[in-house]
Design a protein around this motif. Structure first.
Motif, PDB file in Angstrom:
ATOM      1  N   UNK A 288      56.848  59.707 -18.838  1.00 15.43           N
ATOM      2  CA  UNK A 288      55.161  59.935 -18.763  1.00 15.43           C
ATOM      3  C   UNK A 288      54.146  59.146 -19.521  1.00 15.43           C
ATOM      4  N   UNK A 289      54.704  58.782 -20.764  1.00 18.82           N
ATOM      5  CA  UNK A 289      53.964  58.266 -21.731  1.00 18.82           C
ATOM      6  C   UNK A 289      53.764  56.483 -21.059  1.00 18.82           C
ATOM      7  N   UNK A 290      54.883  56.225 -20.569  1.00 17.39           N
ATOM      8  CA  UNK A 290      54.836  54.771 -19.979  1.00 17.39           C
ATOM      9  C   UNK A 290      54.029  54.675 -18.762  1.00 17.39           C
ATOM     10  N   UNK A 291      54.147  55.792 -17.730  1.00 16.95           N
ATOM     11  CA  UNK A 291      53.501  55.732 -16.590  1.00 16.95           C
ATOM     12  C   UNK A 291      51.973  56.125 -17.016  1.00 16.95           C
ATOM     13  N   UNK A 292      51.746  57.070 -18.012  1.00 18.11           N
ATOM     14  CA  UNK A 292      50.404  57.521 -18.075  1.00 18.11           C
ATOM     15  C   UNK A 292      49.810  57.479 -19.442  1.00 18.11           C
ATOM     16  N   UNK A 293      49.539  56.239 -20.128  1.00 19.53           N
ATOM     17  CA  UNK A 293      49.623  56.122 -21.461  1.00 19.53           C
ATOM     18  C   UNK A 293      48.216  56.844 -22.167  1.00 19.53           C
ATOM     19  N   UNK A 294      47.256  56.972 -21.275  1.00 19.45           N
ATOM     20  CA  UNK A 294      45.865  57.791 -21.545  1.00 19.45           C
ATOM     21  C   UNK A 294      46.017  59.244 -21.419  1.00 19.45           C
ATOM     22  N   UNK A 295      46.797  59.856 -20.688  1.00 25.75           N
ATOM     23  CA  UNK A 295      47.224  61.238 -20.527  1.00 25.75           C
ATOM     24  C   UNK A 295      47.142  61.810 -21.813  1.00 25.75           C
ATOM     25  N   UNK A 296      46.764  63.120 -21.842  1.00 29.52           N
ATOM     26  CA  UNK A 296      47.300  63.962 -23.128  1.00 29.52           C
ATOM     27  C   UNK A 296      48.515  64.767 -22.446  1.00 29.52           C
ATOM     28  N   UNK A 297      49.475  64.922 -23.324  1.00 28.58           N
ATOM     29  CA  UNK A 297      50.740  65.605 -23.313  1.00 28.58           C
ATOM     30  C   UNK A 297      50.869  66.822 -24.180  1.00 28.58           C
ATOM     31  N   UNK A 298      51.293  67.914 -23.645  1.00 27.11           N
ATOM     32  CA  UNK A 298      51.374  68.967 -24.466  1.00 27.11           C
ATOM     33  C   UNK A 298      53.083  69.124 -24.281  1.00 27.11           C
ATOM     34  N   UNK A 299      53.529  69.525 -25.441  1.00 29.75           N
ATOM     35  CA  UNK A 299      54.891  69.963 -25.539  1.00 29.75           C
ATOM     36  C   UNK A 299      55.119  71.366 -26.159  1.00 29.75           C
ATOM     37  N   UNK A 300      55.086  72.416 -25.519  1.00 38.26           N
ATOM     38  CA  UNK A 300      54.901  73.737 -26.202  1.00 38.26           C
ATOM     39  C   UNK A 300      56.063  73.841 -27.478  1.00 38.26           C
ATOM     40  N   UNK A 301      57.338  73.521 -27.295  1.00 39.99           N
ATOM     41  CA  UNK A 301      58.468  73.580 -28.034  1.00 39.99           C
ATOM     42  C   UNK A 301      58.822  72.291 -28.473  1.00 39.99           C
ATOM     43  N   UNK A 302      58.258  71.692 -29.614  1.00 39.07           N
ATOM     44  CA  UNK A 302      58.766  70.477 -30.086  1.00 39.07           C
ATOM     45  C   UNK A 302      59.730  70.601 -31.298  1.00 39.07           C
ATOM     46  N   UNK A 303      60.120  69.589 -31.534  1.00 36.67           N
ATOM     47  CA  UNK A 303      60.919  69.580 -32.848  1.00 36.67           C
ATOM     48  C   UNK A 303      61.149  67.929 -33.532  1.00 36.67           C
ATOM     49  N   UNK A 304      61.487  68.178 -34.643  1.00 37.82           N
ATOM     50  CA  UNK A 304      61.690  66.772 -35.268  1.00 37.82           C
ATOM     51  C   UNK A 304      62.838  66.028 -34.745  1.00 37.82           C
ATOM     52  N   UNK A 305      63.863  66.507 -34.092  1.00 38.62           N
ATOM     53  CA  UNK A 305      65.024  65.883 -33.234  1.00 38.62           C
ATOM     54  C   UNK A 305      64.446  65.193 -31.855  1.00 38.62           C
ATOM     55  N   UNK A 306      63.425  66.004 -31.329  1.00 37.36           N
ATOM     56  CA  UNK A 306      62.917  65.440 -30.088  1.00 37.36           C
ATOM     57  C   UNK A 306      61.995  63.995 -30.520  1.00 37.36           C
ATOM     58  N   UNK A 307      61.233  64.297 -31.640  1.00 29.36           N
ATOM     59  CA  UNK A 307      60.245  63.270 -31.989  1.00 29.36           C
ATOM     60  C   UNK A 307      60.945  62.000 -32.745  1.00 29.36           C
ATOM     61  N   UNK A 308      62.413  62.002 -33.226  1.00 32.44           N
ATOM     62  CA  UNK A 308      62.864  60.970 -33.965  1.00 32.44           C
ATOM     63  C   UNK A 308      63.607  60.162 -32.462  1.00 32.44           C
ATOM     64  N   UNK A 309      64.217  60.929 -31.549  1.00 35.21           N
ATOM     65  CA  UNK A 309      64.636  60.259 -30.322  1.00 35.21           C
ATOM     66  C   UNK A 309      63.753  59.484 -29.289  1.00 35.21           C
ATOM     67  N   UNK A 310      62.329  60.284 -29.216  1.00 35.96           N
ATOM     68  CA  UNK A 310      61.697  59.868 -28.264  1.00 35.96           C
ATOM     69  C   UNK A 310      60.771  58.583 -28.968  1.00 35.96           C
ATOM     70  N   UNK A 311      60.726  58.439 -30.146  1.00 33.07           N
ATOM     71  CA  UNK A 311      59.990  57.218 -30.641  1.00 33.07           C
ATOM     72  C   UNK A 311      58.511  57.059 -30.344  1.00 33.07           C
ATOM     73  N   UNK A 312      57.797  56.319 -29.996  1.00 31.65           N
ATOM     74  CA  UNK A 312      56.479  56.056 -30.017  1.00 31.65           C
ATOM     75  C   UNK A 312      55.985  56.965 -28.883  1.00 31.65           C
ATOM     76  N   UNK A 313      57.015  57.581 -28.050  1.00 39.99           N
ATOM     77  CA  UNK A 313      56.324  58.362 -26.929  1.00 39.99           C
ATOM     78  C   UNK A 313      55.903  59.651 -27.363  1.00 39.99           C
ATOM     79  N   UNK A 314      56.141  60.089 -28.803  1.00 40.13           N
ATOM     80  CA  UNK A 314      55.671  61.071 -29.188  1.00 40.13           C
ATOM     81  C   UNK A 314      54.444  61.174 -29.872  1.00 40.13           C
ATOM     82  N   UNK A 315      53.561  60.035 -29.935  1.00 46.25           N
ATOM     83  CA  UNK A 315      52.481  59.608 -30.487  1.00 46.25           C
ATOM     84  C   UNK A 315      51.437  60.607 -29.808  1.00 46.25           C
TER      85      UNK A 315
END
Length: 456
Positions: A288-315
């Motif tokens: 979704x970050x690739x398809x909708x770069x300007x959209x807001x994204x909410x991930x109610x249950x996030x984690x360090x592990x998700x952020x590490x793996x997602x890379x720039x998509x977590x921005x």
């Protein structure tokens, strides 16, 4: 299982006796009949058997039932690190055990003159596997305490087995309301906040970020956890004036979320809400970050592990985490440094091994159980439960209480915003949006209103 685990098994006769006692129903807890049984020939009271108590030999075993493989494995592996670090500190000192800021009777010399060992099982994220693993840990390893629950379904399975066998269970990343709500039981305790608290913590931050007239598309995992989180988020967002315009219930293990991009694009939306976990969340974030770069994204249950793996998509992604290395307090600092000292050698760089929320939860819960044993002066679960209920303590986020009414920790909830990938090399994957949110609720409201622990 832990290959370094020693022998010292108790007799099959004793195990069968305890199983038959457990099958007859939950016995009275501390303060209701006591924990003493018959007297020996010298008139000395002997403990009434319950679960895997009394403990014989020079050691006692904790059982860790986590998702070391599968969709939730990044969090499960961090949980295991937190568990192992806590056991090391219980036996040898270090970390919180020897910190002046941690109020505990632990002294770094084991528990009640016994060394603490541990046995490990891999749930793979499956509730059926979690259930069979938990029973094996109780029967074959004779664990005195069961911990784990990288996903909510495995957490519920663990707590059912724990209650049936009268063994204390310390839940870790299980996030479903039911664990300390409709499915609560007297043997189970949870440090992690639930989906009700997540939604309450996110609402004011999302109002500040996006306003009150917002259309949102939503993806939620097709599970009891996903359905409950969706309901909680819809209620909280509805109170902000947000309107859902598109919805999909995603099967756990979905790898390609780009297939839904055309469907979302056909509606007028401002924000995407992702009630997903583990690798599912990573796959959705990237798509979704690739398809909708300007959209807001909410991930109610996030984690360090998700952020590490997602890379720039977590921005820019907003969500809650169990704990953040960015939290500065004496106990948070002590945990962060102890974790990095223990695990940095495996990678060669301390910056690459920041501790995560799952590790912090596992570490906290293990030390909470051990401290309760020392306060009780016994491994008898009836007495240990009494020491855990209503206990006030600090785990690095300020004062909190492990409530008597539902065994839920009233723990503050950190809300975070993801950072760009260029900052990840410094071990910074997200930043706090403010002080962790205080979202306590009364024992007669929220999930607690559906909890009945029975007679004590």
């Amino acid at each position: 299982m832990d290959p370094g685990r020693n022998g010292g098994k108790k007799s099959v006769f004793r195990r069968n006796l305890l199983r038959s006692i457990g099958a007859s129903g939950l016995v009275g807890l501390a303060g209701c009949g006591g924990s003493e049984g018959v007297t020996d020939s010298g008139g000395t009271p002997t403990p009434a058997p319950i679960g895997n108590y009394p403990v014989s030999g020079d050691s006692v075993t904790f059982g860790f039932n986590v998702a070391s493989s599968g969709t939730y494995s990044p969090a499960g592996q961090q949980e295991l690190r937190g568990f192992e670090l806590a056991v090391k500190h219980i036996n040898n000192g270090g970390g919180w055990v020897t910190s002046e800021d941690y109020e505990s009777p632990l002294d770094g010399d084991g528990l009640l003159d016994k060394d603490v060992e541990f046995a490990v099982e891999d749930t793979g994220g499956s509730s059926d596997t979690a259930r069979s693993n938990a029973q094996r840990l109780v029967d074959s390893e004779e664990v005195i305490m069961l911990a784990g629950g990288t996903s909510s379904n495995s957490g519920v399975a663990n707590q059912e087995v724990a209650a049936q066998n009268q063994v204390v269970y310390m839940a870790t990343m299980s996030h479903a309301n039911s664990l300390t709500g409709a499915d609560c039981n007297r043997y189970s305790f949870r440090e992690m906040f639930n989906s009700h608290m997540t939604a309450e913590a996110l609402a004011p931050v999302l109002r500040e970020e996006y306003g009150e007239d917002v259309n949102y598309a939503k993806f939620f995992e097709k599970s009891d956890w996903g359905e409950t989180l969706r309901e909680d988020m819809d209620i909280a967002l509805g109170e902000l004036g947000w309107s859902p315009v598109w919805e999909y219930n995603a099967q756990a293990g979905t790898s390609d979320y780009s297939q839904y991009a055309a469907d979302i694009e056909s509606v007028d939306f401002d924000v995407i809400v992702l009630g997903l976990r583990g690798l599912d969340a990573v796959n959705a974030l990237r798509a979704f970050r690739e398809e909708f770069p300007e959209a807001g994204i909410v991930l109610p249950l996030a984690s360090l592990e998700i952020a590490q793996t997602a890379g720039d998509a977590i921005d820019g992604v907003i969500g809650t985490v169990a704990w953040s290395p960015a939290i500065n307090s004496p106990l948070s600092d002590a945990f962060r440094e102890a974790f990095r000292e223990e695990y940095s050698s495996t990678t060669g760089s301390s910056k690459s091994v920041p501790p995560s929320g799952p590790a912090h939860i596992a570490y906290t819960q293990t030390l909470q159980y051990a401290s309760a044993v020392e306060r009780a002066g016994t491994f008898d679960p009836r007495e240990v439960i009494g020491e855990l209920e209503g206990h006030e303590y600090d785990a690095g986020l300020g004062p909190q209480t492990l409530r008597s009414c539902d065994h839920q920790a009233m723990r503050r909830v950190p809300v975070v915003r993801g950072k760009p990938e260029v900052q990840h090399s410094y071990g910074t994957y997200y930043g706090l949006t403010g002080e962790p949110a205080d979202v306590q609720y009364a024992c007669d409201s929220g999930p607690a209103a559906n909890c009945s622990l029975g007679e004590s």
